[in-house]
Enzyme design. Structure first.
Site, short mmCIF file in Angstrom:
data_model
loop_
_atom_site.label_atom_id
_atom_site.label_comp_id
_atom_site.label_asym_id
_atom_site.label_seq_id
_atom_site.Cartn_x
_atom_site.Cartn_y
_atom_site.Cartn_z
N GLY A 1 0.84 -1.20 0.00
CA GLY A 1 0.00 0.00 0.00
C GLY A 1 0.87 1.24 0.00
O GLY A 1 2.09 1.19 -0.01
N ALA A 2 0.18 2.38 0.01
CA ALA A 2 0.87 3.67 0.04
C ALA A 2 0.16 4.57 1.04
O ALA A 2 -1.06 4.67 1.03
CB ALA A 2 0.89 4.32 -1.34
N GLY A 3 0.95 5.18 1.92
CA GLY A 3 0.39 6.09 2.90
C GLY A 3 0.63 7.54 2.51
O GLY A 3 1.09 7.85 1.41
N GLU A 4 0.31 8.43 3.45
CA GLU A 4 0.49 9.86 3.18
C GLU A 4 1.95 10.21 2.99
O GLU A 4 2.30 11.08 2.20
CB GLU A 4 -0.10 10.66 4.35
CG GLU A 4 0.07 12.17 4.21
CD GLU A 4 -0.41 12.92 5.43
OE1 GLU A 4 -0.24 14.14 5.45
OE2 GLU A 4 -0.96 12.28 6.35
N PHE A 5 2.85 9.49 3.69
CA PHE A 5 4.26 9.87 3.68
C PHE A 5 5.11 8.98 2.80
O PHE A 5 6.26 9.30 2.52
CB PHE A 5 4.82 9.83 5.11
CG PHE A 5 4.18 10.85 6.02
CD1 PHE A 5 4.59 12.17 6.01
CD2 PHE A 5 3.14 10.49 6.87
CE1 PHE A 5 4.01 13.11 6.84
CE2 PHE A 5 2.56 11.41 7.71
CZ PHE A 5 2.98 12.73 7.68
N GLY A 6 4.62 7.84 2.36
CA GLY A 6 5.43 6.95 1.55
C GLY A 6 4.77 5.59 1.41
O GLY A 6 3.60 5.40 1.75
N GLU A 7 5.55 4.62 0.90
CA GLU A 7 5.02 3.30 0.66
C GLU A 7 4.99 2.46 1.94
O GLU A 7 5.74 2.70 2.87
CB GLU A 7 5.86 2.59 -0.40
CG GLU A 7 5.75 3.24 -1.78
CD GLU A 7 6.67 2.58 -2.81
OE1 GLU A 7 7.81 2.25 -2.43
OE2 GLU A 7 6.24 2.39 -3.95
N LYS B 1 6.09 1.05 7.41
CA LYS B 1 5.77 2.33 6.79
C LYS B 1 7.08 3.08 6.55
O LYS B 1 7.91 3.20 7.44
CB LYS B 1 4.84 3.17 7.67
CG LYS B 1 3.45 2.60 7.85
CD LYS B 1 2.58 3.57 8.64
CE LYS B 1 1.16 3.06 8.75
NZ LYS B 1 0.29 4.01 9.50
N ASP C 1 -10.83 9.97 13.24
CA ASP C 1 -10.92 9.43 11.88
C ASP C 1 -11.28 7.96 11.93
O ASP C 1 -10.72 7.14 11.20
CB ASP C 1 -9.58 9.62 11.16
CG ASP C 1 -9.72 9.44 9.64
OD1 ASP C 1 -10.85 9.45 9.15
OD2 ASP C 1 -8.69 9.28 8.97
#
Length: 993
Positions: free
Chosen positions: A637-643, A662, A755
């Protein structure tokens, strides 16, 4: 017959107008150019004498003082023509084994000659012959080899000219020179130009390597390897090479030259670095500016020396910046808070100036003073973790002797401290005396040694306890903290009471008769720090019946026990007076009662954003992992800051475990790095089976990482969509219970998530759900409202409570609203809340009291809990403790899940507007399937011959199964949709009437 004569004036005009004197100036070396000769060509014609049959003729024209020549022949009416035109001797460059022959010519259309064209040809031949010397006028046809037959692309009529250009290759030349010859066999042709050339790769500089001009290879050597040499002040590990193609182009350079240290590449050359710049090694890069605290005075510098007062550590690269000495640590504090007897906690703040370094460590020096004599503490005390090489700004000191003066000095070090330790030995020291007093007088905090019951009755208990050691006379007496509660197994509804006392005894009133209570007492130091704690003791109040029995016994023995009664009255009066004094001392600030909703766990969440240095928060709450212990396997997956990767964590001495890793994408800013690691500072404070577990972080290396436990089934919303209809209501409620338990744990820690959504719930291979993604989370304030006001940013509208949307105020109650949405997502198998409504439509609908309808087959009790979570008044929503209790009750009684909430397919499956329509609301079957997210069955309907919505509305459950819909959830979705279509169509028909 000269039938070409009439065209010659037109021919020369065409030549002049169109400028056919074209020569290639690049990549070609010309050996012969018929146009550029500028004089008589001296070409040989053969046969020499043909009587009245003219052969090749030369035509001359003067233009601007220059002579232009062409050759022509036109014996189209004669049979067996064999006319040759041979060039002069063409000398060949030794390496040019392959030459190109470019011909420009005109050929007359044979049809334009009428009956005389019976023997006319429209082609001619090109021949070549090699020789080591010029043979003069000697001509032998047998010495020539045919190169090609030349045919025009366009032929010329009576009035218009069409010039052709053809190029042929003569291969495998090996002698000193050669001749070319053109054979006419009966054509009407004019030769305007003949140019002979070979191709070369021009001299070039590529990648700072110089390569000479090279003749292009022939067909036997398509690529000719050429060696080069580096330009001045450039070097290469191997000999640079390149290849010259047959087309005169350089390709495939091998080996690269790089500028020497102190030089940089500029326009295919290497020039010295300017003053203030340096280059440490041979590379293709540019000179770099001198780093901080260095100076570069000369050109061509390999490195920049440090300025005065700045240094490089032995482990620092010579190209890095220079560092100064760290300033003194700040605000050194000694405290006994939360420590056992004989211990101190020393803490301080980092130096204000680190000298530009990150390898700051600390050492502790201790002096032990008895009277006027002070000496080093030596090995008489212990430090945890150590007294040298500390990286954290705190240390625990133990085995201190009571009633002695201690002086502690904290010294800051860095990798360059050794360079100036003699010059400035005290420049970076901060003794305790500059932060607190001249010395520290250590006294053991008191410890509770025993507790006993003094008196008991149905509504009160009297207790006392012993303290050791006996406190000396102090200006302020020791205070005690007494905590008690009913002995009750149900901790969710337990009420704690805390009393702050100044004596070692107390009478506790207003207790319940016949009830067991648990008591704990501990002494408080003069600064309010707690001392040793007693074990938890249990005492019971008397029952009311026991009191009545005692009263009867007293009355019956009054005659013989008057003296005893008198004594009892005196004691009661004394205790009553002491009880009143005790209540007088206990102000509102000393006593509080916690309702079940207000009770907080012993551990409270600490917001990492309150730390001046966020890195300290990370080190405090997260374990540092060496990157060599992590093996990244694949991107999941990919998050807000990176893979995000799936990986393996193998720490020495521990079993390897699967983890999620992360990563922080390259090019990050320091703020992005701090925001990235703040999530780890948050997660590291949680320890609950329904909260994602933090394994550790990587912060001390270039690539920062957050390592958590690996959840095999990924995000809950996607997992449910992939397994639509495969789980029972009992299993789904079990998933909800796990999520609620995790949220109860967070809310008990005074923590709001902000959230909460199914996409932020992770599922493992045992279907255990865990709360994750703490990027938007914040701690609750201490005010009674317990709200958090954001300063901006995106809000997930579909999951957010209305008061949080309107006022940006978040509470555990707003998390409860979000949990209700998550419950709906779970029961709807990952359906998007509010379907395709826009955010504006969602907010408008909620404000108008619209609530999501019950999903298909949703138990009524579960849907009622959803509605409770969505109450407009947040104070009336259930708390997470209540939610966990209710879900546990449903799981203990599975029959309670059998009652199904009413389901309205017209609301649950959103349909497009049908205003003005009197038929089915969808134009075709694919459009209908797309609206209910069942497009994967489009081919099933088509193969079954169901292509209209009228046919769809005639289908029954058995028909749906027969076309290949097998999953129970998909079967119900399609069936309910058809039911809704029938109901809506009939309603529309009524309105139409």
């Amino acid at each position: 017959m000269d039938l070409f004569t009439g065209i010659r004036p037109l021919l020369f005009s065409y030549v002049l107008i169109n400028g056919i004197f074209i020569t290639l100036q690049t990549k070609e070396e010309v050996l012969l150019d018929m146009k550029a000769s500028g004089g008589e060509l001296g070409w040989l014609t053969w046969p020499l004498d043909q009587g009245d049959k003219p052969g090749w003729e030369v035509v001359q024209k003067t233009l601007n003082g220059s002579q232009l020549y062409t050759y022509s022949i036109c014996n189209v009416g004669e049979r067996e023509q064999d006319n040759w035109l041979r060039t002069t001797f063409i000398q060949r460059r030794p390496s040019a084994s392959r030459v190109f022959v470019e011909l420009q010519f005109i050929v007359r259309d044979c049809n334009s000659f009428g009956a005389s064209s019976l023997t006319c040809k429209e082609t001619f031949n090109l021949f070549s012959s090699e020789s080591d010397a010029d043979v003069g006028t000697t001509f032998r046809k047998g010495q020539f080899k045919k190169v090609a037959t030349i045919a025009p692309d366009e032929i010329t009529g009576k009035k218009e000219l069409r010039i052709n250009t053809e190029t042929r290759v003569v291969e495998n030349l090996s002698l000193k020179g050669f001749y070319l010859a053109i054979q006419d066999i009966g054509a009407c042709v004019a030769l305007l130009s003949l140019r002979v050339y070979y191709k070369i790769c021009p001299a070039t500089i590529q990648s700072l390597a110089s390569f000479p001009e090279t003749v292009a290879g022939g067909e036997n050597q398509a690529l000719r390897e050429v060696s080069g040499e580096c330009v001045e002040n450039a070097i290469s590990e191997g000999l640079p090479r390149i290849y010259c193609t047959v087309d005169g182009e350089w390709v495939v350079p091998v080996g690269q030259c790089q500028c020497k240290p102190g030089y940089e590449e500029t326009e295919d050359a290497c020039k010295e670095c300017l003053p203030g710049f340096f280059k440490a090694e041979a590379s293709s890069g540019k000179c770099e500016p001198c780093p901080a605290n260095t100076q570069g005075l000369d050109t061509g510098a390999l490195f920049c020396p440090c300025m005065d007062g700045f240094y490089r550590a032995p482990t620092d690269p010579p190209t890095g910046p220079c560092s100064g000495l760290p300033s003194a640590p700040r605000d050194l504090v000694a405290t006994t808070s939360h420590l056992s007897v004989g211990k101190l906690l020393l803490s301080w703040r980092p130096p204000e100036h680190t000298g530009g370094r990150t390898d700051i460590t600390y050492s502790i020096e201790c002096l032990r003073c008895e009277g006027p004599v002070c000496q080093s503490c030596g090995e008489k005390i212990r430090y945890e973790p150590a007294n040298v090489g500390l990286t954290l700004t705190k240390v625990t000191v133990s085995e201190l002797d009571a009633h002695l003066n201690y002086t502690f000095t904290v010294e800051a070090h860095s990798g360059v401290s050794a360079f100036a330790s003699q010059a400035m030995p005290q420049a970076h020291k901060l003794p305790l005396t500059s932060a607190l007093t001249t010395s520290l007088h250590y006294t053991d905090p008191p410890k509770i040694t025993s507790m006993r019951l003094v008196k008991q009755n149905p509504t009160s208990l009297s207790l006392s306890w012993e303290v050791s050691p006996k406190p000396r006379v102090q200006a302020r007496p020791i205070r005690y903290e007494l905590t008690y509660r009913k002995k009750d197994d149900n901790l969710d509804v337990t009420t704690y009471t805390v009393l702050i006392l100044e004596k070692n005894s107390v009478q506790i009133p207003d207790l319940s008769p016949g009830t067991a209570y648990l008591f704990r007492v501990q002494a408080l130091g003069s600064d309010g720090s707690p001392g040793g704690s007693s074990i938890e003791e249990q005492y019971e109040t008397l029952s009311e019946g026991h009191l009545a029995h005692n009263n009867t016994a007293v009355i019956s023995g009054a005659a013989i026990g008057g003296a005893v009664m008198l004594l009892i009255v005196v004691i009661v009066l004394f205790l009553h007076r002491r009880n009143r004094n005790s209540h007088t001392r206990q102000g509102p600030e000393d006593t509080y009662f916690s309702s079940p909703e207000q009770l907080k766990p012993l551990k409270t969440y600490v917001d990492p954003h309150t730390y001046e240095d966020p890195n300290i928060a990370v080190l405090k709450f997260a374990t540092e992992i060496h990157p060599s212990h992590i093996t990244k396997q694949k991107v999941i997956g990919a998050g807000e800051f990176g893979e995000v990767y799936r990986g393996i964590l193998k720490v020495p001495g521990r079993k390897e475990v699967a983890v999620a890793v992360k990563t922080l994408k390259p090019g990050y800013t320091e703020k992005q790095r701090q925001d990235f690691l703040s999530e780890a500072s948050i997660m590291g404070q949680f320890a609950h089976q329904n909260i994602i577990r933090l394994e550790g972080v990587v912060t001390k290396f270039k690539h920062a990482m957050i390592v958590t436990e690996y959840m095999e089934n990924g995000a809950l919303d996607r997992y449910l969509r992939d397994h639509d209809g495969e789980f029972s209501a009992y299993q789904l409620v079990g998933m909800m219970r796990g999520i609620a338990a995790g949220m109860k744990y967070l809310s008990d820690m005074s923590y709001v998530h902000r959230d909460l959504a199914a996409r932020n719930i992770l599922v493992n291979n045992t279907l255990e759900c865990k709360v994750s993604d703490f990027g938007l989370s914040r701690v609750l304030e201490d005010d009674p409202e317990g709200t958090y006001t954001t300063s901006g940013g995106k809000i997930p509208i579909r999951w957010t409570a209305p008061e949080a949307i309107a006022y940006r105020k978040f509470t555990s109650a707003s998390d409860v609203w979000s949990f209700g949405i998550v419950m709906w997502e779970v029961m709807a198998f990952g359906e998007r809340p509010y379907w395709d409504m826009s955010n504006h439509e969602v907010m408008k609908a909620i404000n108008e009291a619209f609530r999501l309808p019950a999903p298909m087959d949703c138990p009524s009790a579960v849907y009622q809990l959803m509605l409770q979570c969505w109450l407009q008044d947040r104070s009336k929503r259930p708390r997470f403790g209540d939610i966990v209790s209710l879900l546990d009750k449903l799981l203990r009684s599975p029959e309670s899940l059998k009652a199904i909430a009413d389901f309205d397919p017209r609301v649950s499956i959103r349909l497009p507007s049908t205003s003005g329509s009197d038929g089915p609301p969808f134009r075709c079957v694919p459009e209908w399937l797309e609206s209910i997210k069942m497009s994967q069955y489009g081919e099933n309907f088509t193969c079954a011959g169901i292509v209209s919505m009228d046919q769809v509305m005639q289908m029954k459950n058995e028909d749906i199964k027969n076309i290949g819909v097998r999953l129970p959830g998909h079967l119900k979705r399609i069936a309910y949709s058809i039911l809704g279509l029938k109901d809506q169509t009939s309603t529309l028909s009524v309105f139409a009437v």
